[in-house]
Design an enzyme around this catalytic site. Sequence first.
Site, short mmCIF file in Angstrom:
data_model
loop_
_atom_site.label_atom_id
_atom_site.label_comp_id
_atom_site.label_asym_id
_atom_site.label_seq_id
_atom_site.Cartn_x
_atom_site.Cartn_y
_atom_site.Cartn_z
N ALA A 106 0.86 -1.19 0.00
CA ALA A 106 0.00 0.00 0.00
C ALA A 106 0.89 1.23 0.00
O ALA A 106 2.05 1.18 0.43
CB ALA A 106 -0.88 -0.01 1.24
N GLU A 162 4.98 -5.13 7.10
CA GLU A 162 4.21 -4.13 7.84
C GLU A 162 4.71 -3.93 9.26
O GLU A 162 4.57 -2.85 9.84
CB GLU A 162 2.72 -4.52 7.88
CG GLU A 162 1.98 -4.34 6.57
CD GLU A 162 2.07 -5.53 5.64
OE1 GLU A 162 2.95 -6.39 5.84
OE2 GLU A 162 1.25 -5.61 4.70
N GLY A 184 0.75 -5.08 0.86
CA GLY A 184 -0.47 -5.19 0.06
C GLY A 184 -0.22 -5.83 -1.31
O GLY A 184 -1.12 -6.43 -1.89
N GLU A 210 -0.39 -9.40 -0.64
CA GLU A 210 -1.80 -9.71 -0.34
C GLU A 210 -2.65 -9.72 -1.61
O GLU A 210 -3.55 -10.56 -1.77
CB GLU A 210 -2.35 -8.68 0.66
CG GLU A 210 -1.72 -8.85 2.04
CD GLU A 210 -2.06 -7.73 3.00
OE1 GLU A 210 -2.01 -6.54 2.58
OE2 GLU A 210 -2.38 -8.02 4.16
N1 DAK Z 1 4.59 3.19 -0.68
C1 DAK Z 1 4.99 4.36 -1.26
N2 DAK Z 1 6.12 4.50 -1.96
C2 DAK Z 1 6.91 3.41 -2.09
C3 DAK Z 1 6.56 2.17 -1.51
C4 DAK Z 1 5.34 2.09 -0.77
N3 DAK Z 1 4.90 0.95 -0.24
N4 DAK Z 1 7.56 1.30 -1.79
C5 DAK Z 1 8.47 1.98 -2.52
N5 DAK Z 1 8.08 3.24 -2.71
C6 DAK Z 1 8.77 4.30 -3.44
C7 DAK Z 1 9.98 4.81 -2.65
O1 DAK Z 1 9.56 5.76 -1.71
C8 DAK Z 1 10.81 5.41 -3.78
O2 DAK Z 1 10.25 6.64 -4.14
P1 DAK Z 1 11.17 7.99 -4.23
O3 DAK Z 1 11.81 8.14 -2.91
O4 DAK Z 1 12.16 7.69 -5.33
O5 DAK Z 1 10.20 9.08 -4.58
C9 DAK Z 1 10.57 4.47 -4.94
O6 DAK Z 1 9.35 3.77 -4.63
C10 DAK Z 1 11.67 3.41 -5.09
O7 DAK Z 1 11.83 2.78 -3.84
P2 DAK Z 1 13.27 2.63 -3.13
O8 DAK Z 1 14.18 3.77 -3.50
O9 DAK Z 1 13.01 2.40 -1.69
O10 DAK Z 1 13.80 1.31 -3.84
P3 DAK Z 1 14.77 0.20 -3.25
O11 DAK Z 1 15.07 -0.73 -4.38
O12 DAK Z 1 15.90 0.81 -2.48
O13 DAK Z 1 13.87 -0.58 -2.16
C11 DAK Z 1 11.87 -1.69 -1.36
C12 DAK Z 1 12.74 -1.28 -2.59
C13 DAK Z 1 10.61 -2.35 -1.93
C14 DAK Z 1 12.64 -2.73 -0.53
C15 DAK Z 1 11.57 -0.44 -0.51
O14 DAK Z 1 11.08 0.59 -1.35
C16 DAK Z 1 10.56 -0.70 0.57
O15 DAK Z 1 10.89 -1.25 1.63
N6 DAK Z 1 9.30 -0.29 0.34
C17 DAK Z 1 8.24 -0.40 1.31
C18 DAK Z 1 7.74 -1.82 1.43
C19 DAK Z 1 6.65 -1.94 2.50
O16 DAK Z 1 6.90 -1.62 3.67
N7 DAK Z 1 5.46 -2.39 2.10
C20 DAK Z 1 4.33 -2.51 3.02
C21 DAK Z 1 3.52 -1.23 3.03
S1 DAK Z 1 2.12 -1.32 4.14
C22 DAK Z 1 -5.50 -2.70 3.94
C23 DAK Z 1 -5.02 -3.28 2.79
C24 DAK Z 1 -3.66 -3.33 2.55
C25 DAK Z 1 -2.77 -2.79 3.43
C26 DAK Z 1 -3.25 -2.23 4.60
C27 DAK Z 1 -4.62 -2.18 4.87
N8 DAK Z 1 -6.89 -2.63 4.21
C28 DAK Z 1 -7.85 -3.13 3.23
C29 DAK Z 1 -7.33 -2.10 5.45
C30 DAK Z 1 -1.36 -2.85 3.12
C31 DAK Z 1 -0.39 -2.21 3.81
C32 DAK Z 1 0.96 -2.19 3.24
O17 DAK Z 1 1.25 -2.73 2.20
#
Ligand code: DAK
Length: 259
Positions: free
Chosen positions: A67, A133, A110, A113
Site C-alpha cells: 500500500a 508491515e 499489500g 496480499e
Molecule cells: N509506498 C509508497 N512509496 C513506495 C513504496 C510504498 N509501499 N515502496 C516503494 N516506494 C517508493 C519509494 O519511496 C521510492 O520513491 P522515491 O523516494 O524515489 O520518490 C521508490 O518507490 C523506489 O523505492 P526505493 O528507493 O526504496 O527502492 P529500493 O530498491 O531501495 O527498495 C523496497 C525497494 C521495496 C525494498 C523499498 O522501497 C521498501 O521497503 N518499500 C516499502 C515496502 C513496505 O513496507 N510495504 C508494506 C507497506 S504497508 C489494507 C489493505 C492493505 C494494506 C493495509 C490495509 N486494508 C484493506 C485495510 C497494506 C499495507 C501495506 O502494504
Amino acid sequence: MPNYENIIVETPVEKVGLVRLNRPKALNALNDALMSEVHEALTGFDADSDISCMVITGNERAFAAGADIKQMSGQSHIEYMMTRSVSDNFNFTRYKKPIIAAVSGFALGGGCEMAMACDMIVASESAVFGQPEINLGILPGGGGTQRLTRAVGKALAMEIMLTDRRLSADEALKYGLVNRVVAPEIYLDEAIKLAQKVASMSQVAIRLTKDAINKAYEATLAEGLEFEKKNFILLFGTEDRQEGMTAFVEKRKPHWKNK
Ligand code: DAK
C-alpha cells in the site's frame, strides 16, 4: 475502454483480460486511485462475455511494494476507516472469473496480499514475497494474516509477519504460495498461457469449480462437501457436461457452449 492513470488494461490474446499496475516510479505502490481502477477494470472484464480469465501483473522490478505508505502516513485512523472497507480491497472472490497474478520483483505488504487474493500465482525467478508491515508498526490489513497463514502454515507465517522474513520465488514455490517459477523473460507469457488454458475449458464448469475451491476457505469439511455435491449436480444438467462426455467417448475435442 476507460482512460486509466495508474493501470494499463489490455486483451493480449483472445479471452484473456490483462491489468498492468503502472506506477513504476513508486514500485506500483497501491494508492486508493490505483485500487479503484483495478476494481473497475476487473469488474469490466468480469462482465465481458468475450473474456474468460484475467491476469494482473506489475513490471519486472515490482509487482507491487505494498500500500502507498506516503498516502497512508498522512491519514488519521478515523479517516482511514471511513474511506475504505477493511475486508474490501483484496476480496477478489467477488469476481466470477479466475484471476492469475503474474509476479516479478517485489510483492510486499499489500502487493503480496493482492497476489494471494488471486486464484493462482505465476512467479518470475526474481520475485520476492513478504509482509514487512511490522517495520511500520502495523499489521497486514489486506488479508495477509489469514491468506498467508493458510498458504504456508502458522510457523512460517509467524516468522514472515513478525520478523519481515522475505521469501524468494523458489521458497514460495516450495511452501505452496505460488504455482510455478519461470525465467523473468517469460513470466507474463507463462501466466497468459495459463489463463488461455483456463479459458479453453467449459466456463460453466470453471465457475462452479472456482466457487467450490474457495468454499474450502470458509466452510467446515461437511459444508464444503455438501457445496461441492450441489455444484456437481448442477453441472450434471449442463449441455457442456453432455458434450464433454460424448467427446471423450467419440475420441474428439469437446466444443463448449458454456451452457
Ligand atoms: N509506498 C509508497 N512509496 C513506495 C513504496 C510504498 N509501499 N515502496 C516503494 N516506494 C517508493 C519509494 O519511496 C521510492 O520513491 P522515491 O523516494 O524515489 O520518490 C521508490 O518507490 C523506489 O523505492 P526505493 O528507493 O526504496 O527502492 P529500493 O530498491 O531501495 O527498495 C523496497 C525497494 C521495496 C525494498 C523499498 O522501497 C521498501 O521497503 N518499500 C516499502 C515496502 C513496505 O513496507 N510495504 C508494506 C507497506 S504497508 C489494507 C489493505 C492493505 C494494506 C493495509 C490495509 N486494508 C484493506 C485495510 C497494506 C499495507 C501495506 O502494504
